[in-house]
Every structure is written in structure tokens, then in C-alpha cells.
Scaffold this motif. Structure first.
Motif, short mmCIF file in Angstrom:
data_model
loop_
_atom_site.label_atom_id
_atom_site.label_comp_id
_atom_site.label_asym_id
_atom_site.label_seq_id
_atom_site.Cartn_x
_atom_site.Cartn_y
_atom_site.Cartn_z
N ASP A 169 0.83 -1.21 0.00
CA ASP A 169 0.00 0.00 0.00
C ASP A 169 0.86 1.26 0.00
O ASP A 169 0.54 2.24 -0.67
N ILE A 170 1.97 1.24 0.75
CA ILE A 170 2.88 2.38 0.78
C ILE A 170 3.48 2.59 -0.61
O ILE A 170 3.50 3.72 -1.12
N ILE A 216 2.93 2.18 12.32
CA ILE A 216 3.58 0.96 11.82
C ILE A 216 3.99 1.16 10.36
O ILE A 216 5.08 0.76 9.95
N ALA A 217 3.13 1.80 9.57
CA ALA A 217 3.47 2.07 8.16
C ALA A 217 4.73 2.92 8.07
O ALA A 217 5.60 2.67 7.23
N LYS A 218 4.84 3.93 8.94
CA LYS A 218 6.05 4.76 8.95
C LYS A 218 7.29 3.95 9.31
O LYS A 218 8.36 4.14 8.73
N GLN A 219 7.15 3.03 10.29
CA GLN A 219 8.27 2.18 10.69
C GLN A 219 8.69 1.26 9.54
O GLN A 219 9.88 1.06 9.30
N ILE A 220 7.69 0.72 8.83
CA ILE A 220 8.00 -0.15 7.69
C ILE A 220 8.74 0.63 6.62
O ILE A 220 9.76 0.17 6.09
N ALA A 221 8.26 1.82 6.30
CA ALA A 221 8.92 2.66 5.28
C ALA A 221 10.35 2.96 5.69
O ALA A 221 11.26 2.95 4.85
N ASP A 222 10.57 3.21 6.97
CA ASP A 222 11.91 3.52 7.48
C ASP A 222 12.81 2.29 7.45
O ASP A 222 13.93 2.34 6.92
N LYS A 223 12.36 1.18 8.01
CA LYS A 223 13.17 -0.04 8.10
C LYS A 223 13.48 -0.64 6.72
O LYS A 223 14.55 -1.16 6.50
N LYS A 249 13.62 1.09 4.04
CA LYS A 249 14.26 2.14 3.25
C LYS A 249 13.49 2.40 1.94
O LYS A 249 14.08 2.45 0.86
N LEU A 250 12.19 2.55 2.08
CA LEU A 250 11.34 2.79 0.92
C LEU A 250 11.50 4.23 0.46
O LEU A 250 11.70 5.14 1.26
N GLU A 251 11.40 4.44 -0.83
CA GLU A 251 11.52 5.78 -1.39
C GLU A 251 10.26 6.60 -1.16
O GLU A 251 10.29 7.82 -1.24
N LYS A 252 9.16 5.93 -0.88
CA LYS A 252 7.88 6.62 -0.71
C LYS A 252 7.49 6.68 0.76
O LYS A 252 7.74 5.75 1.52
#
Length: 168
Positions: free
Chosen positions: A74-75, A123-130, A132-135
Motif C-alpha cells: 500500500d505504501i 507501523i506504516a512509517k516504521q516499515i517505510a523507514d526499516k 528504506k522505501l523511497e515513498k
């Protein structure tokens, strides 16, 4: 089943709470629970209904149907993530609950979810951070936060959620 059968209550919910599912999955599961209950009463069927929180594993794998892999997708697709309360539960804790209930031959309805109430947006922010997503996740705030009570199974069979999602 799923804790989605409770809908968008603004308070703590337990197994006896009136069901008001707000999602398609929640409606399907509420209907299936009703069907199982009818067979249990009419045919003497031994039945246990487990209302599961968001089941997770130790890692996010894009090729699985893991809850958090779906959140990661989804991110990446820039879908809005509803910042609702979630209570993730590790698959090993679910298995432990099933074994304990079968061993004791307990019947009824049980909430099998994590004791910690987390926000899906966090949790979505943590996933994006861990990962290393560009979005960055697109977070949509809500006015409700459901807290699912899992005390019934803890008291009935001595179960507890051992695995902590944030540590893993």
C-alpha cells in the motif's frame, strides 16, 4: 474469524460486544460465525471461534499474504493508510492459543490478538523507514480507535501473547 467483526467502536470491545462490521471481510466473518453457531446448536458441533488480530511473521516478504507485506505494498502504491488501531498477533501465538483450546476442549468465542494497541499509520512509517522505501506512507486519520480485549482466553487457558511486533 477476525476482530474486524466489531466494526468501528470507539471503546474497548470483548467477545460479547454486539457485532457491527464495517468492512466486507468483517461482514463475511460475522456471517460465518453465525452459521457455525447454528450448526453448533442444532447438530452438536464442537466449535471454537477465534477472532484474530492482524497476524504477522518475523519478516516482511513481498511474495506472501502477510498483513505487513500488504501494508508495505500500500505504501509503494501510494494508497491511503487508515490510521486505525491494530493489535497484531504473531503466528506462533495464534498456534499456541489453538493448541491450548483444543487440549482443554474449550468452546466459545475468543479474541486472539496482541495486548499492545498500535496505530496502523505509525507501523506504516516504521516499515517505510526499516525497508528504506523511497515513498512515504499516505496516512488518513480516523475518529475511532477500537481496543480489543483478549482477557477471556488469558483467563480460560492461561494463554498470553509472547511475541512483540515492535521488537521483531
Amino acid at each position: 474469524s477476525t476482530t474486524e467483526v466489531y466494526g468501528t467502536e470507539k471503546s474497548a470491545v470483548a467477545e460479547r460486544t454486539y457485532l457491527k462490521p464495517a468492512t466486507l471481510k468483517g461482514r463475511w466473518m460475522a456471517q460465518q460465525e453465525d452459521m457455525v453457531d447454528k450448526y453448533r446448536k442444532n447438530e452438536g458441533l464442537f466449535a471454537v471461534v477465534l477472532r484474530l488480530g492482524q497476524v504477522f511473521f518475523n519478516e516482511i516478504s513481498a511474495d506472501t499474504d502477510n498483513y505487513f507485506a500488504g501494508l508495505r505494498n500500500d505504501i509503494m502504491q501510494e494508497k491511503a493508510i487508515v490510521n486505525e488501531s491494530i493489535q497484531p498477533i504473531h503466528v506462533s501465538d495464534v498456534a499456541d492459543a489453538v493448541v491450548r483450546l483444543i487440549d482443554k476442549r474449550w468452546e466459545g468465542v475468543y479474541n486472539i490478538c496482541g495486548s499492545a494497541v498500535l496505530q496502523k499509520g505509525d507501523i506504516a512509517k516504521q516499515i517505510a523507514d526499516k525497508e528504506k522505501l523511497e515513498k512515504e506512507p499516505v496516512i488518513e486519520e480516523v475518529s475511532y480507535h477500537v481496543n480489543v480485549d483478549n482477557d477471556k482466553i488469558k483467563k480460560a487457558v492461561g494463554w498470553t501473547d509472547f511475541w512483540n511486533m515492535e521488537e521483531l
